[in-house]
Design a protein around this motif. Sequence first.
Motif, PDB file in Angstrom:
ATOM      1  N   PRO A  80       0.579  -1.566   0.177  1.00 56.36           N
ATOM      2  CA  PRO A  80       0.449  -0.210  -0.217  1.00 56.36           C
ATOM      3  C   PRO A  80       0.592   0.765   0.224  1.00 56.36           C
ATOM      4  CG  PRO A  80       0.461  -1.405   1.908  1.00 56.36           C
ATOM      5  CD  PRO A  80       0.692  -2.502   1.428  1.00 56.36           C
ATOM      6  N   VAL A  81       0.358   2.495  -1.029  1.00 57.82           N
ATOM      7  CA  VAL A  81       0.823   3.919  -0.998  1.00 57.82           C
ATOM      8  C   VAL A  81       0.167   4.693   0.279  1.00 57.82           C
ATOM      9  CG1 VAL A  81       1.566   5.306  -2.181  1.00 57.82           C
ATOM     10  CG2 VAL A  81       1.436   3.596  -2.617  1.00 57.82           C
ATOM     11  N   ILE A  82       0.822   4.854   1.236  1.00 59.13           N
ATOM     12  CA  ILE A  82       0.094   5.798   2.314  1.00 59.13           C
ATOM     13  C   ILE A  82       1.281   7.086   2.688  1.00 59.13           C
ATOM     14  CG2 ILE A  82      -1.440   4.218   3.626  1.00 59.13           C
ATOM     15  CD1 ILE A  82       0.546   3.759   5.276  1.00 59.13           C
ATOM     16  N   ASP A  83       0.962   8.480   2.644  1.00 61.04           N
ATOM     17  CA  ASP A  83       0.967   9.526   3.674  1.00 61.04           C
ATOM     18  C   ASP A  83       0.617   9.945   4.934  1.00 61.04           C
ATOM     19  OD1 ASP A  83       3.486  11.252   4.344  1.00 61.04           O
ATOM     20  OD2 ASP A  83       2.887  12.402   1.545  1.00 61.04           O
ATOM     21  N   LYS A  84       2.067  11.152   5.207  1.00 60.69           N
ATOM     22  CA  LYS A  84       1.228  11.774   6.600  1.00 60.69           C
ATOM     23  C   LYS A  84       1.453  13.500   6.186  1.00 60.69           C
ATOM     24  CE  LYS A  84       3.331  14.057   9.785  1.00 60.69           C
ATOM     25  NZ  LYS A  84       4.573  14.807   9.880  1.00 60.69           N
ATOM     26  N   HIS A  85       0.122  13.914   6.483  1.00 60.75           N
ATOM     27  CA  HIS A  85       0.780  15.631   6.622  1.00 60.75           C
ATOM     28  C   HIS A  85       0.472  15.867   7.785  1.00 60.75           C
ATOM     29  CE1 HIS A  85       0.873  19.069   5.369  1.00 60.75           C
ATOM     30  NE2 HIS A  85       0.041  19.867   6.224  1.00 60.75           N
ATOM     31  N   SER A  86       1.748  16.822   8.238  1.00 62.77           N
ATOM     32  CA  SER A  86       1.521  17.843  10.192  1.00 62.77           C
ATOM     33  C   SER A  86       0.847  19.381   9.419  1.00 62.77           C
ATOM     34  CB  SER A  86       2.274  17.669  10.616  1.00 62.77           C
ATOM     35  OG  SER A  86       1.794  18.436  11.514  1.00 62.77           O
ATOM     36  N   THR A  87       0.347  19.835  10.491  1.00 64.75           N
ATOM     37  CA  THR A  87      -0.185  21.245  10.260  1.00 64.75           C
ATOM     38  C   THR A  87       1.210  21.912  10.857  1.00 64.75           C
ATOM     39  OG1 THR A  87      -1.297  21.273  12.375  1.00 64.75           O
ATOM     40  CG2 THR A  87      -2.959  21.247   9.908  1.00 64.75           C
ATOM     41  N   GLY A  88       2.128  21.365  11.302  1.00 61.41           N
ATOM     42  CA  GLY A  88       3.041  21.698  11.557  1.00 61.41           C
ATOM     43  C   GLY A  88       3.590  22.205  13.614  1.00 61.41           C
ATOM     44  N   GLY A  89       3.897  22.260  13.908  1.00 56.28           N
ATOM     45  CA  GLY A  89       4.573  23.006  15.384  1.00 56.28           C
ATOM     46  C   GLY A  89       5.707  23.059  15.610  1.00 56.28           C
ATOM     47  N   ILE A  90       6.221  23.275  16.507  1.00 55.36           N
ATOM     48  CA  ILE A  90       7.604  23.897  17.547  1.00 55.36           C
ATOM     49  C   ILE A  90       7.890  21.894  17.176  1.00 55.36           C
ATOM     50  CG2 ILE A  90       9.084  24.588  19.386  1.00 55.36           C
ATOM     51  CD1 ILE A  90       7.555  26.943  16.884  1.00 55.36           C
ATOM     52  N   GLY A  91       9.293  22.175  17.156  1.00 56.30           N
ATOM     53  CA  GLY A  91      10.160  20.249  17.353  1.00 56.30           C
ATOM     54  C   GLY A  91       9.498  19.554  16.512  1.00 56.30           C
ATOM     55  N   ASP A  92       8.542  19.672  15.810  1.00 56.91           N
ATOM     56  CA  ASP A  92       7.408  18.336  14.864  1.00 56.91           C
ATOM     57  C   ASP A  92       8.336  17.888  13.765  1.00 56.91           C
ATOM     58  OD1 ASP A  92       5.785  17.080  13.599  1.00 56.91           O
ATOM     59  OD2 ASP A  92       4.321  19.064  13.123  1.00 56.91           O
ATOM     60  N   CYS A  93       9.105  17.557  14.449  1.00 56.53           N
ATOM     61  CA  CYS A  93       9.790  16.155  13.500  1.00 56.53           C
ATOM     62  C   CYS A  93       9.475  14.705  13.619  1.00 56.53           C
ATOM     63  CB  CYS A  93      12.048  15.654  13.712  1.00 56.53           C
ATOM     64  SG  CYS A  93      12.048  16.173  15.325  1.00 56.53           S
ATOM     65  N   VAL A  94       7.889  14.524  12.928  1.00 51.54           N
ATOM     66  CA  VAL A  94       7.449  13.481  13.155  1.00 51.54           C
ATOM     67  C   VAL A  94       7.767  12.840  12.441  1.00 51.54           C
ATOM     68  CG1 VAL A  94       5.394  12.118  13.317  1.00 51.54           C
ATOM     69  CG2 VAL A  94       6.241  13.858  14.685  1.00 51.54           C
TER      70      VAL A  94
END
Length: 291
Positions: A80-94
Motif C-alpha cells: 500500500p501507498v500511504i502518507d502523513k501530513h502535519s499542520t506543523g508546530g515547534i519541534g515537529d520532526c515526526v
Amino acid sequence: MPAPLSPAGVIAAVRDGRAMPDGALAAFAAGLATGEVGDAQAGAFAMAVLLRGLGPAGRVALTEGMRDSGRLLRWDLPGPVIDKHSTGGIGDCVSLVLAPLLAAAGAFVPMISGRGLGHSGGTLDKLEAIPGWQAELDPAAFARIVRAEGAAIVAASPDIAPADRRLYAIRDVTGTVESIDLITASILSKKLAAGLGGLVLDVKAGSGAFMKTRAEAEALARALMETAVGAGCPTVALLTGMEEPLAPALGNALEVAEAMAVLEGGPGPLREVTLALGAEALVLAGLAASP
C-alpha cells in the motif's frame, strides 16, 4: 448546456454564494496553472473564498481541480501507498521518524514535503541539515528510491499541483492565508497528486500551532478529512497538542538528531505522537486490524 463560467463569473458566484456548474472550479484551477487567470482575478477569488466559503462540495471540486492541474503520480508497488501530513508546530520532526517506520512495516511512503512557515523549519529544512542531502529529485529517481527503500521525502516538483504554487503566492500577499477552504485545497492538492491509497493527518492545536484553539483545529481537521475522502482518498485525522515543543531540542540539525534518537528507542512525546499516527496509517493501509 450553459456556457462555462469565465474566471470573473467564478469569482462573482463565490462572492454571491451561488452554485456553480460542474467543472467551473476545475477550469479556474487550470487557468491558475496556465496563467489564463490573472493575478488580480486570483486575488479576488481568494478573498471571495475567505469571506464567503465554498462549502464541502466546492472544497472537493477546487482540491481536485488543483490536484489535476499538473502531473499525477501512479504507483505499481508490492504494497500500500500511504502518507502523513502535519499542520506543523515547534519541534515537529515526526515525518523523519514515521516514514521509515511505515516502510519497515510494509508500506510505501512517497512523501512530498514542504519548507517551514514562520519561525519553525519544515521537513525539507531539517533534512538539508544533513551534508549532501538533496530535496530535489527527478521523477525517475524518486520512484526508484521509493521502490527500493520503501520511503522517500522530497520537494514538490514544479509540475505537481502548479495551480497551488500560483494561488499560494497570491494568498501570501492578499491577506487570505487563513481561509480553511484554501488551506485544505493547498495541502490536499499536493498530497493527492502523489497517488496515495491512504492519508493520516496530524492537526495540531495550541500556542505553538497555526490553529491556537481546539475548536479551530477540529474545524480544519474535519475539512481536510471530508475533502480528502470526497476526492477518493481514505483519510484519518488526529488532533494533537502543541502547547509545548514536541522534541526537546529545537533547530533543524538538532531535530534530525532527536528523530534518530527516537528511531533508536528513545522515549518522549515525539515517540508517542509518531506511534499514534503510525497505527492509524497501518490500519488505513490494511496492514493492521486496529490501532
